[in-house]
Design a protein around this motif. Structure first.
Motif, short mmCIF file in Angstrom:
data_model
loop_
_atom_site.label_atom_id
_atom_site.label_comp_id
_atom_site.label_asym_id
_atom_site.label_seq_id
_atom_site.Cartn_x
_atom_site.Cartn_y
_atom_site.Cartn_z
N UNK A 149 45.78 -44.98 78.21
CA UNK A 149 47.16 -45.13 77.78
C UNK A 149 47.91 -43.80 77.77
N UNK A 150 47.21 -42.68 77.61
CA UNK A 150 47.88 -41.38 77.59
C UNK A 150 48.45 -41.01 78.95
N UNK A 151 48.01 -41.70 80.01
CA UNK A 151 48.46 -41.36 81.36
C UNK A 151 49.43 -42.40 81.93
N UNK A 152 49.89 -43.35 81.11
CA UNK A 152 50.76 -44.40 81.61
C UNK A 152 52.17 -43.90 81.88
N UNK A 153 52.72 -43.12 80.97
CA UNK A 153 54.11 -42.68 81.12
C UNK A 153 54.26 -41.75 82.32
N UNK A 154 55.40 -41.82 82.96
CA UNK A 154 55.67 -41.03 84.16
C UNK A 154 56.16 -39.63 83.79
N UNK A 155 56.34 -38.81 84.80
CA UNK A 155 56.87 -37.45 84.67
C UNK A 155 55.97 -36.54 83.84
N UNK A 156 54.67 -36.71 84.03
CA UNK A 156 53.70 -35.79 83.47
C UNK A 156 52.65 -35.52 84.56
N UNK A 328 56.00 -50.89 78.95
CA UNK A 328 57.42 -51.24 78.87
C UNK A 328 58.28 -50.00 79.08
N UNK A 329 57.86 -48.89 78.46
CA UNK A 329 58.61 -47.64 78.63
C UNK A 329 58.50 -47.13 80.06
N UNK A 330 57.30 -47.21 80.64
CA UNK A 330 57.10 -46.75 82.02
C UNK A 330 57.91 -47.62 82.99
N UNK A 331 57.98 -48.90 82.70
CA UNK A 331 58.71 -49.84 83.57
C UNK A 331 60.16 -49.39 83.77
N UNK A 332 60.77 -48.95 82.70
CA UNK A 332 62.17 -48.53 82.77
C UNK A 332 62.33 -47.05 83.10
N UNK A 333 61.23 -46.37 83.37
CA UNK A 333 61.30 -45.03 83.92
C UNK A 333 61.46 -45.08 85.44
N UNK A 334 61.21 -46.25 86.02
CA UNK A 334 61.24 -46.38 87.46
C UNK A 334 62.38 -47.25 87.94
N UNK A 335 62.13 -48.03 89.00
CA UNK A 335 63.16 -48.82 89.65
C UNK A 335 63.76 -49.89 88.73
N UNK A 336 63.02 -50.31 87.74
CA UNK A 336 63.53 -51.37 86.85
C UNK A 336 64.82 -50.95 86.16
N UNK A 439 59.34 -67.97 81.22
CA UNK A 439 59.17 -66.89 80.26
C UNK A 439 59.14 -65.53 80.93
N UNK A 440 58.41 -65.44 82.05
CA UNK A 440 58.34 -64.17 82.78
C UNK A 440 59.70 -63.78 83.33
N UNK A 441 60.43 -64.76 83.84
CA UNK A 441 61.72 -64.48 84.45
C UNK A 441 62.73 -63.98 83.42
N UNK A 442 62.80 -64.65 82.30
CA UNK A 442 63.78 -64.30 81.29
C UNK A 442 63.43 -63.00 80.57
N UNK A 443 62.17 -62.59 80.62
CA UNK A 443 61.74 -61.40 79.89
C UNK A 443 62.37 -60.11 80.42
N UNK A 444 62.80 -60.13 81.69
CA UNK A 444 63.32 -58.91 82.29
C UNK A 444 62.24 -57.95 82.75
#
Length: 495
Positions: A149-156, A328-336, A439-444
């Motif tokens: 989990x320590x390596x999930x976030x981007x820009x490190x 979730x945080x990594x998802x919005x660090x990228x194309x999402x 559920x998956x579609x509406x979740x964003x």
């Protein structure tokens, strides 16, 4: 059906005519949705909106081409549509499942080889964003899990690659395991995805048969063989995910606590392949509700299996909820962060149509009609006075009218749980899959690329094809094959 059985475990054949105006209307709606998604996607891409999908609603690029997989795919489709479709109605189960699996492998490989051996298979899983990029760096599995989990976030400096970061560590461990047994590299990984993904042709029919819907399993099997989504099964890790989920649900359906435990273990593994597989829950509950007996024991055994896998990963250092929070945080660090929810929330459904095929809308419509008729019939039966003895329903496939008439004649009340089971697996399983997709579609959290991400739910949506009239199935199946061929020859898809 065994003598004395009181519940049907196979759907009655749909008595609606093969040519149904409602099916045509639904097909037209599907075509309009797809055309709108393509047109709007093209306009948004032209304006520079960050769809990050050149051939929206698919994650692909426009590239009309032929390959040496083209004649092979046409041959497989011709065999399935010709003798294969007839043979599926009468063949013994063992040979049928074996032949179906081999045909699915051939279909998936043929589609992949339209792009050529290298581009279609060998190099499909080797880009930097893929799991194979990280395999050489995993020298200590326990240490990798503890620090995952320590390596999930981007820009490190030590961030995981895109796909590895976006999934629990089970996905990476699958490819690490292949490498450890001497099957490293892109070719072996791609072939493993194909071989595991094609197993849905065995798992889904086995689940249906275990739940008493043997005739439905025979009807659905050809649609699983010529699955348009096979374009993405060969080759992406989502093919493996689809096979694991289907096998876990099939084991839950088979009688016995040991198989339910094994099913729970596989579903626990699936939960560590993709965070989105919490949405497999409705499908698992539907399978358990449809079991003819031993539902409580199967529930406990299945839950024990899932819990055992979760505990094992937790003790090894990976905490699922912490990983999901970081993803979730990594998802919005990228194309999402760029991809507009207002487009993808409906364009995703157009991508789903290309993965599931045009049959999915008319099949779900007929399933809805069957559910409504069955629910009303059991409601009337439940309002009747109880009889002194339990009624016996005739053999599966006698028709919903005879079932309801028999229940009314014996005047036996139908409990709510029994009413649910009376709807049958060809109603409840597609309904549960549709609920998961919504559920998956509406979740964003599924903006684009759902043509492969939703494959584990697509195969259960296609169970609804059992409600299609037998005379029309060949034409619908031909439409499925043409959809896959068109996608793979007009576009270059990306896993």
């Amino acid at each position: 059906m065994r003598p004395g059985a009181t519940l049907p475990r196979s759907p009655a054949p749909d008595r609606a005519p093969a040519r149904d105006r409602g099916d045509v209307v639904v097909l037209a709606v599907e075509a309009a949705l797809l055309a709108a998604a393509v047109a709007v996607g093209a306009v948004l891409n032209h304006r520079g909106v960050g769809l990050h999908a050149d051939a929206a609603p698919l994650y692909a690029t426009w590239r009309p081409h032929l390959g040496w997989g083209t004649p092979a795919a046409l041959l497989v489709a011709g065999v399935v549509l010709g003798p294969g479709l007839r043979w599926a109605r009468t063949a013994r189960w063992g040979p049928l499942l074996g032949a179906g699996y081999l045909a699915a492998v051939a279909w998936t490989l043929a589609l992949a080889l339209v792009d050529g051996w290298s581009a279609g298979l060998t190099r499909r899983l080797t880009p930097q964003a893929e799991y194979l990029h990280e395999v050489p760096g995993v020298t200590d599995v326990r240490r990798m899990l503890a620090g995952f989990t320590d390596r999930i976030l981007d820009f490190q400096p030590d961030s995981w690659s895109t796909h590895t970061a976006g999934h629990p560590p089970g996905a990476l461990l699958f490819f690490v395991g292949l490498d450890r047994v001497g099957l490293g590299g892109g070719t072996a990984a791609a072939l493993a995805c194909v071989l595991v993904g094609a197993s849905i042709v065995v798992s889904v029919p086995l689940a249906l048969r275990a739940l008493g819907a043997g005739e439905a399993a025979r009807a659905v099997l050809p649609f699983l063989v010529l699955l348009p989504g096979a374009v993405w099964v060969g080759a992406s890790a989502d093919g493996v995910f689809t096979g694991v989920v289907a096998a876990g649900l099939a084991l839950l359906a088979v009688r016995g606590p040991a198989t339910a435990l094994a099913g729970g273990l596989l579903l626990g593994v699936a939960l560590h392949l993709s965070y989105g597989f919490v949405l497999v829950g409705p499908l698992a509950l539907a399978v358990l509700a449809l079991r003819p007996s031993g539902r409580r024991g199967a529930l406990l055994a299945g839950a024990a299996g899932v819990s055992a896998v979760v505990v094992a990963f937790t003790l090894a250092g990976f905490h699922w909820w912490q990983g999901y929070d970081r993803v979730v945080e990594r998802y919005y660090q990228g194309w999402a962060a760029d991809r507009p929810y207002g487009y993808w929330v409906w364009a995703n459904l157009a991508a789903l149509l290309l993965s599931a095929g045009p049959v999915v809308g008319p099949a779900l419509r007929r399933t809805l009609l069957a559910a409504r008729a069955g629910w009303r019939g059991t409601a009337r039966a439940g309002a009747a006075e109880p009889a002194a003895s339990a009624p016996t329903v005739g053999a599966p496939g006698r028709g919903a009218g005879r079932l309801v008439g028999g229940l009314l004649a014996h005047r036996r009340p139908v409990a709510p749980a029994s009413r649910v089971r009376l709807l049958g697996p060809t109603v409840l399983l597609p309904a549960a899959a549709a609920l998961a997709v919504i559920g998956a579609d509406l979740s964003g959290m599924s903006k684009a690329e759902v043509e492969r991400i939703w494959l584990p739910f697509v195969v259960w949506l296609l169970v609804a094809a059992a409600h299609l009239p037998a005379p029309a199935r060949r034409w619908w199946l031909a439409g499925q094959a043409l959809t896959a061929l068109a996608v793979n020859h007009l576009l270059f898809t990306v896993s």
